[in-house]
Scaffold this active site. Structure first.
Site, PDB file in Angstrom:
ATOM      1  CB  SER A  15      -0.936   0.027   1.221  1.00 57.22           C
ATOM      2  OG  SER A  15      -0.196   0.156   2.415  1.00 57.22           O
ATOM      3  CB  CYS A  16       1.709   3.834  -2.057  1.00 54.92           C
ATOM      4  SG  CYS A  16       0.525   4.038  -3.408  1.00 54.92           S
ATOM      5  N   PRO A  17       0.525   5.880  -0.011  1.00 51.18           N
ATOM      6  CG  PRO A  17       1.808   7.542   1.035  1.00 51.18           C
ATOM      7  CD  PRO A  17       1.923   6.294   0.196  1.00 51.18           C
ATOM      8  CB  THR A  34      -0.644   0.133  -4.147  1.00 49.40           C
ATOM      9  OG1 THR A  34      -0.671   1.192  -3.190  1.00 49.40           O
ATOM     10  CG2 THR A  34      -1.371  -1.070  -3.589  1.00 49.40           C
TER      11      THR A  34
END
Length: 503
Positions: free
Chosen positions: A8-10, A16
């Site tokens: 997951s990424c922001p 992601t």
């Protein structure tokens, strides 16, 4: 071995899924089995509990808190950022394998936690998605992570609101900004272009109205968790009230976050403790934030914001071209990292400061066009390079090049990361050169853009689209040429030693 992983990424868009693909490819190459759960913007498909139970180790490749982390309790794990597998997925798998072997050989309950590896004891789950802020990191790193939290939650509002406003202008003309809500509410005419334009403009303007409160609210959330949300959103709203805009939202987020954090850490009697998170903390933190914004720093920040807007609006000619080159270089340098986000946020802040009703070709719209074109250039240039000289790239890079065409056309700069991770000293300078050229040419040609995202898919919303596309094509060619030239400087491998003669 058998692994499970969560990525997951922001923003939940590019990193992601790129991290998941890198892990899957590396696992296949090494003969391992892996199941990856992508917790991205499109939601997530949870891993089967039976697969988790059979796994030897867990890989957390995440910049967000992992949802339902308790599912993996007791499993050996490694915890890395989302960019780690994109840069070197094989090394991440090796660390996971080492953690599994260490856990298997250690007595029960004695698996170590050194270097982010060990047996995961967490039995609960994160209450809500939040950027993972490292408690032991330096103050500079933590401030950057707090800021990135607010920016990452703000970007979807920017994209949706900006594109809707631009579509409203395209369909209804610039005078659509004077449309009253009654045009849509009281008598919407589905056969009228003016009515559709007003609908899109009013909807986009409503979405744009959330930008600063969302930015401030989630900066405060990153600092103080849920207690920071109410004072954070209040601080963003008061920033708009006093005219402090984007800068006011940044300041309000930090004030609200630290006020809420201070209140949550107070030692209070047990009789009061139960009402602290519901009544006392939101009430007192909101009052502190409102007082700070309305009485203390609101007007100075508003004056500073007016000065910044005046400076940006006065840019013409060579100054605007230099700014376009600088922002273009920043977009390419770290491909979705802090510098990239600073350049993008600067451009979107310009859009919000001008206002949705601004007509004509404002310098802020040219800056937005330069930033988007420069962000599209890295993946497009690398995709072109893989076509022009296939032998300069590995088979995996040539496959990534096919995907880079779509990623670049969609303004997803992260499509260039696999190439840069494999050969940073040659690829990154070429990307910076191409994007700087694109940004400068876009500004010089006077192209403009009201939509803050979309890539080639929002070409009808671009002012002087032919000039925009020309700058993009030239920058793509510069990137591809520079990459191939630098690849040609690679030293040839030494000749292998002759095999000894048979006896």
């Amino acid at each position: 071995m058998r692994f499970v992983a969560v990525t997951s990424c922001p923003t939940g868009i590019a990193h992601t899924y790129m991290a998941a693909e890198a892990l899957e490819q590396a696992a296949r190459s090494a003969g391992h089995e892996i199941a990856v759960e992508t917790q991205g913007a499109a939601g997530s498909d949870p891993i089967d509990p039976a697969v988790i139970a059979a796994a030897d180790a867990v890989i957390y490749a995440a910049d967000l808190e992992v949802k339902d982390k308790g599912r993996f309790a007791g499993k050996p794990f490694v915890d890395v950022g989302v960019k780690a597998p994109i840069a070197d997925a094989a090394a991440v798998l090796e660390r996971a394998a080492a953690a599994a072997e260490e856990a298997a050989s250690a007595p029960a309950g004695e698996a170590g936690q050194e270097d982010g590896a060990g047996s995961d004891p967490l039995g609960g789950s994160a209450p809500a998605p939040a950027t993972k802020v490292e408690a032991g990191a330096g103050i500079g790193t933590r401030v950057r992570q707090w800021l990135m939290t607010g920016v990452s939650y703000m970007i979807p509002f920017v994209a949706a609101g900006g594109i809707l406003i631009a579509l409203g202008f395209m369909i209804g003309g610039y005078d659509i900004s004077e449309a009253e809500p009654s045009v849509v509410i009281d008598g919407f005419d589905p056969l009228s272009a003016h009515a559709w334009g007003a609908l899109m403009y009013l909807t986009g303007s409503a979405v744009f109205g959330f930008l600063v409160p969302v930015l401030a609210g989630f900066i405060a959330y990153a600092i103080a968790d849920r207690p920071g949300l109410v004072p954070g959103f209040l601080g963003g709203a008061t920033a708009l009230t006093v005219g402090a805009g984007f800068l006011g939202g940044l300041a309000a987020g930090f004030i609200a976050g630290f006020a809420a954090l201070w209140l949550t850490r107070l030692k209070v009697p047990s009789a009061v403790r139960s009402i602290m998170p519901v009544v006392v903390t939101p009430l007192v933190a909101s009052f502190i934030t409102g007082f700070a914004m309305l009485v203390v720093i609101g007007r100075p920040l508003a004056a500073l914001m007016d000065g910044l807007n005046g400076w940006l609006g006065s840019l013409t000619g060579a100054s605007l071209v230099l700014l376009g080159a600088l922002l273009g270089a920043m977009m390419a340098f770290d491909m979705g990292g802090p510098l990239n986000k600073v350049a993008y946020t600067f451009a979107t802040a310009g859009l919000t400061s001008v206002g949705a009703s601004a007509a004509g070709n404002q310098p802020e719209f040219t800056v937005m066009a330069a930033v988007m074109a420069a962000g599209m250039t890295p993946p497009l240039g690398l995709a072109l390079a893989t076509v022009l000289r296939k032998r300069a790239f590995t088979e995996a890079e040539r496959e990534n090049g096919k995907a880079a065409w779509v990623l670049g056309a969609s303004f997803i700069t992260e499509g260039a990361i696999p190439f840069a991770a494999a050969d940073p000293l040659r690829v990154i300078p070429a990307l910076v050169a191409g994007s700087a050229a694109t940004g400068a040419l876009t500004a010089a040609f006077g192209a403009s853009l009201r939509a803050p995202h979309g890539g080639l898919w929002v070409t009808p919303l671009i002012g002087d689209p032919l000039m925009f596309l020309l700058a993009l094509v030239i920058g793509t060619a510069v990137t591809a040429g520079a990459v191939l030239a630098l690849k040609g400087l690679r030293r040839t491998a030494p000749e292998p030693a002759p095999e000894p003669a048979a006896a």
